[in-house]
Design a protein around this motif. Structure first.
Motif, PDB file in Angstrom:
ATOM      1  N   ASN A  12     -37.639 -51.982  -0.716  1.00 25.38           N
ATOM      2  CA  ASN A  12     -38.385 -52.330  -1.937  1.00 25.38           C
ATOM      3  C   ASN A  12     -39.490 -51.320  -2.253  1.00 25.38           C
ATOM      4  O   ASN A  12     -39.591 -50.826  -3.375  1.00 25.38           O
ATOM      5  N   MET A  13     -40.306 -51.009  -1.232  1.00 23.77           N
ATOM      6  CA  MET A  13     -41.516 -50.225  -1.509  1.00 23.77           C
ATOM      7  C   MET A  13     -41.224 -48.733  -1.685  1.00 23.77           C
ATOM      8  O   MET A  13     -41.574 -48.138  -2.712  1.00 23.77           O
ATOM      9  N   ALA A  14     -40.571 -48.114  -0.689  1.00 25.79           N
ATOM     10  CA  ALA A  14     -40.294 -46.682  -0.827  1.00 25.79           C
ATOM     11  C   ALA A  14     -39.322 -46.446  -1.989  1.00 25.79           C
ATOM     12  O   ALA A  14     -39.435 -45.435  -2.707  1.00 25.79           O
ATOM     13  N   VAL A  34     -33.276 -41.606   4.205  1.00 24.74           N
ATOM     14  CA  VAL A  34     -32.530 -42.214   5.310  1.00 24.74           C
ATOM     15  C   VAL A  34     -32.747 -43.725   5.280  1.00 24.74           C
ATOM     16  O   VAL A  34     -33.900 -44.187   5.232  1.00 24.74           O
ATOM     17  N   ASP A  35     -31.648 -44.467   5.282  1.00 28.95           N
ATOM     18  CA  ASP A  35     -31.759 -45.931   5.360  1.00 28.95           C
ATOM     19  C   ASP A  35     -30.386 -46.476   5.755  1.00 28.95           C
ATOM     20  O   ASP A  35     -29.403 -46.218   5.055  1.00 28.95           O
ATOM     21  N   PRO A  36     -30.324 -47.202   6.851  1.00 35.54           N
ATOM     22  CA  PRO A  36     -29.004 -47.684   7.304  1.00 35.54           C
ATOM     23  C   PRO A  36     -28.422 -48.764   6.405  1.00 35.54           C
ATOM     24  O   PRO A  36     -27.226 -49.053   6.469  1.00 35.54           O
ATOM     25  N   LEU A  37     -29.261 -49.361   5.553  1.00 29.28           N
ATOM     26  CA  LEU A  37     -28.837 -50.537   4.777  1.00 29.28           C
ATOM     27  C   LEU A  37     -28.104 -50.169   3.486  1.00 29.28           C
ATOM     28  O   LEU A  37     -27.364 -50.964   2.940  1.00 29.28           O
ATOM     29  N   ARG A  38     -28.332 -48.927   2.988  1.00 28.83           N
ATOM     30  CA  ARG A  38     -27.756 -48.618   1.677  1.00 28.83           C
ATOM     31  C   ARG A  38     -27.128 -47.222   1.666  1.00 28.83           C
ATOM     32  O   ARG A  38     -27.472 -46.382   2.497  1.00 28.83           O
ATOM     33  N   THR A  39     -26.222 -47.008   0.715  1.00 27.23           N
ATOM     34  CA  THR A  39     -25.571 -45.697   0.626  1.00 27.23           C
ATOM     35  C   THR A  39     -26.095 -44.949  -0.586  1.00 27.23           C
ATOM     36  O   THR A  39     -25.889 -43.741  -0.718  1.00 27.23           O
ATOM     37  N   GLY A  63     -41.154 -45.715   5.349  1.00 25.20           N
ATOM     38  CA  GLY A  63     -40.981 -46.885   4.478  1.00 25.20           C
ATOM     39  C   GLY A  63     -40.315 -48.034   5.195  1.00 25.20           C
ATOM     40  O   GLY A  63     -39.764 -48.934   4.566  1.00 25.20           O
ATOM     41  N   ILE A  64     -40.343 -47.985   6.542  1.00 26.01           N
ATOM     42  CA  ILE A  64     -39.752 -49.068   7.339  1.00 26.01           C
ATOM     43  C   ILE A  64     -40.774 -50.192   7.527  1.00 26.01           C
ATOM     44  O   ILE A  64     -41.943 -50.047   7.166  1.00 26.01           O
ATOM     45  N   LYS A  65     -40.323 -51.297   8.095  1.00 22.71           N
ATOM     46  CA  LYS A  65     -41.247 -52.402   8.374  1.00 22.71           C
ATOM     47  C   LYS A  65     -42.103 -52.042   9.595  1.00 22.71           C
ATOM     48  O   LYS A  65     -41.615 -51.376  10.516  1.00 22.71           O
TER      49      LYS A  65
HETATM   50  N1  NDP Z   1     -42.976 -54.558  -0.468  1.00 19.95           N
HETATM   51  C1  NDP Z   1     -44.214 -54.228  -0.889  1.00 19.95           C
HETATM   52  O1  NDP Z   1     -44.638 -54.609  -1.993  1.00 19.95           O
HETATM   53  C2  NDP Z   1     -45.101 -53.385  -0.034  1.00 19.95           C
HETATM   54  C3  NDP Z   1     -44.692 -52.946   1.220  1.00 19.95           C
HETATM   55  N2  NDP Z   1     -45.502 -52.132   1.970  1.00 19.95           N
HETATM   56  C4  NDP Z   1     -45.030 -51.615   3.262  1.00 19.95           C
HETATM   57  O2  NDP Z   1     -43.836 -50.890   3.021  1.00 19.95           O
HETATM   58  C5  NDP Z   1     -42.996 -50.979   4.137  1.00 19.95           C
HETATM   59  C6  NDP Z   1     -41.594 -51.342   3.680  1.00 19.95           C
HETATM   60  O3  NDP Z   1     -41.614 -52.627   3.088  1.00 19.95           O
HETATM   61  P1  NDP Z   1     -40.427 -53.095   2.137  1.00 19.95           P
HETATM   62  O4  NDP Z   1     -39.951 -51.933   1.326  1.00 19.95           O
HETATM   63  O5  NDP Z   1     -40.885 -54.319   1.462  1.00 19.95           O
HETATM   64  O6  NDP Z   1     -39.297 -53.444   3.248  1.00 19.95           O
HETATM   65  P2  NDP Z   1     -37.717 -53.405   3.077  1.00 19.95           P
HETATM   66  O7  NDP Z   1     -37.166 -54.249   4.167  1.00 19.95           O
HETATM   67  O8  NDP Z   1     -37.331 -53.687   1.668  1.00 19.95           O
HETATM   68  O9  NDP Z   1     -37.365 -51.858   3.374  1.00 19.95           O
HETATM   69  C7  NDP Z   1     -37.349 -51.288   4.639  1.00 19.95           C
HETATM   70  C8  NDP Z   1     -36.043 -50.530   4.779  1.00 19.95           C
HETATM   71  O10 NDP Z   1     -36.086 -49.722   5.949  1.00 19.95           O
HETATM   72  C9  NDP Z   1     -34.818 -49.821   6.576  1.00 19.95           C
HETATM   73  N3  NDP Z   1     -34.928 -49.430   7.970  1.00 19.95           N
HETATM   74  C10 NDP Z   1     -35.181 -50.198   9.061  1.00 19.95           C
HETATM   75  N4  NDP Z   1     -35.186 -49.437  10.190  1.00 19.95           N
HETATM   76  C11 NDP Z   1     -34.930 -48.169   9.782  1.00 19.95           C
HETATM   77  C12 NDP Z   1     -34.810 -46.930  10.470  1.00 19.95           C
HETATM   78  N5  NDP Z   1     -34.943 -46.855  11.793  1.00 19.95           N
HETATM   79  N6  NDP Z   1     -34.543 -45.814   9.758  1.00 19.95           N
HETATM   80  C13 NDP Z   1     -34.401 -45.885   8.419  1.00 19.95           C
HETATM   81  N7  NDP Z   1     -34.496 -47.025   7.709  1.00 19.95           N
HETATM   82  C14 NDP Z   1     -34.771 -48.148   8.389  1.00 19.95           C
HETATM   83  C15 NDP Z   1     -34.447 -51.253   6.380  1.00 19.95           C
HETATM   84  O11 NDP Z   1     -33.084 -51.471   6.649  1.00 19.95           O
HETATM   85  P3  NDP Z   1     -32.676 -52.863   7.416  1.00 19.95           P
HETATM   86  O12 NDP Z   1     -32.988 -53.954   6.490  1.00 19.95           O
HETATM   87  O13 NDP Z   1     -31.215 -52.681   7.713  1.00 19.95           O
HETATM   88  O14 NDP Z   1     -33.498 -52.933   8.680  1.00 19.95           O
HETATM   89  C16 NDP Z   1     -34.824 -51.463   4.918  1.00 19.95           C
HETATM   90  O15 NDP Z   1     -33.799 -51.039   4.052  1.00 19.95           O
HETATM   91  C17 NDP Z   1     -43.597 -51.997   5.100  1.00 19.95           C
HETATM   92  O16 NDP Z   1     -44.130 -51.311   6.202  1.00 19.95           O
HETATM   93  C18 NDP Z   1     -44.681 -52.685   4.288  1.00 19.95           C
HETATM   94  O17 NDP Z   1     -45.798 -53.012   5.072  1.00 19.95           O
HETATM   95  C19 NDP Z   1     -46.722 -51.710   1.510  1.00 19.95           C
HETATM   96  C20 NDP Z   1     -47.169 -52.111   0.282  1.00 19.95           C
HETATM   97  C21 NDP Z   1     -46.433 -53.021  -0.564  1.00 19.95           C
END
Ligand code: NDP
Ligand code: A1CAB
Length: 265
Positions: A12-14, A34-39, A63-65
């Motif tokens: 969502n965020m990145a 890079v993201d394992p969830l999407r192409t 942009g991971i959790k």
């Molecule tokens: N959403 C928001 O409004 C905001 C979020 N943030 C921060 O942004 C970050 C991301 O949040 P958000 O975008 O909501 O989360 P999402 O879960 O939407 O996105 C995170 C993505 O990272 C992927 N991922 C997990 N592990 C890896 C890895 N090792 N390498 C590459 N990709 C990986 C996840 O895939 P999978 O699901 O398969 O694990 C998922 O697609 C968090 O740290 C949050 O604190 C900050 C401000 C606002």
């Protein structure tokens, strides 16, 4: 200085940041995602399922959790060299923790935006452990198309995460509550939602454009002894709204601080 950017985790965020950059005309060849969830990423950008084996990047955007950082960090660190700036979106992950995971980086920067980056309209809090002014200017330049970046002491980051990062969710709840209340009081549901959203959109655009602060604007809406005052009296009674908002921000801020403690230990 921050030409090539590796984005690790494009949810969502990145993803919203990529949308904002592409809308502003950033050359997509600067981004490796890079993201394992999407192409496919925003704008049909290609997405790698795993980190590249090697490569040199000016910046790595995390942009991971937060809870995935410890496991992902060693692989990411292998791609972080002395010319790489780590940009972290992770709530509750302090610069000292980023330093521990990415000691070789040129600098580490915490970035706290919200989803409105896609429209170039997010507040963006920044904190860094670097004193390099040219790098600081480059970070601001990179964030500028996404909204309004500003440097904030890291000691305020938990609070700013609650306000700037989580804030949209609180506003969406309020919009929902307005629509639901109007429905309960007699408007058809769809119409109530539509009117509530249009009202909030116009009211915030006016608040942003007006020379008057929101308090003055509220007074300009409320005629003496009239309709609005009757409603404001409910919100203001015993500081009902003020109290619930303080409790809301405090809970979010404290959770961010708790996540920071967990990551530190
Ligand atoms: N959403 C928001 O409004 C905001 C979020 N943030 C921060 O942004 C970050 C991301 O949040 P958000 O975008 O909501 O989360 P999402 O879960 O939407 O996105 C995170 C993505 O990272 C992927 N991922 C997990 N592990 C890896 C890895 N090792 N390498 C590459 N990709 C990986 C996840 O895939 P999978 O699901 O398969 O694990 C998922 O697609 C968090 O740290 C949050 O604190 C900050 C401000 C606002
Ligand atoms: O809820 C979260 O943890 C993240 C940080 C701010 C917004 N979303």
């Amino acid at each position: 200085m921050l030409e090539s950017i590796l984005i690790v985790g494009c949810g969502n965020m990145a993803g919203a940041m990529v949308e904002g950059w592409l809308a502003d005309g950033l050359n997509p060849s600067r981004l490796t995602i890079v993201d394992p969830l999407r192409t496919e990423g925003p704008g049909g950008m290609p997405v790698l399922p795993a980190l590249p084996e090697d490569g040199t990047f000016d910046a790595v955007l995390l942009g991971i959790k937060p809870q995935n950082l410890a496991e992902a960090a060693p692989g990411i660190a292998a791609l972080v060299g002395e010319g790489t700036t780590v940009l972290s979106l992770l709530a509750g992950i302090e610069l000292a923790v980023l330093q521990r995971h990415f000691p070789a980086a040129r600098a580490r920067v915490r970035v706290m935006p919200n989803l409105a980056v896609a429209l170039g309209k997010a507040p963006i809090a920044l904190a860094t452990d670097s004193t390099d002014e040219a790098l600081a200017a480059a970070v601001v330049g990179l964030m500028q198309p996404l909204g309004t970046p500003e440097w904030i002491g890291e000691d305020k980051f938990d609070l700013v995460t609650a306000l700037a990062g989580s804030g949209p969710a609180f506003v969406y709840r309020f919009i929902d509550a307005l629509g639901a209340a109007a429905t309960r009081l007699g408007l058809p549901e769809e119409q109530a939602r539509r009117l509530a959203l249009a009202m909030v959109e116009g009211a915030s655009a006016l608040a942003a454009a007006s020379p008057h602060d929101p308090g003055k604007l509220a007074d300009m809406v409320a005629s003496k002894g009239g309709v609005t005052r009757a409603g404001l009296d409910v919100l203001d009674n015993g500081e009902a709204l003020g109290r619930v908002v303080i409790d809301t921000l405090r809970a979010a801020r404290d959770r961010s601080a708790e996540m920071a403690r967990e990551a530190r230990d």
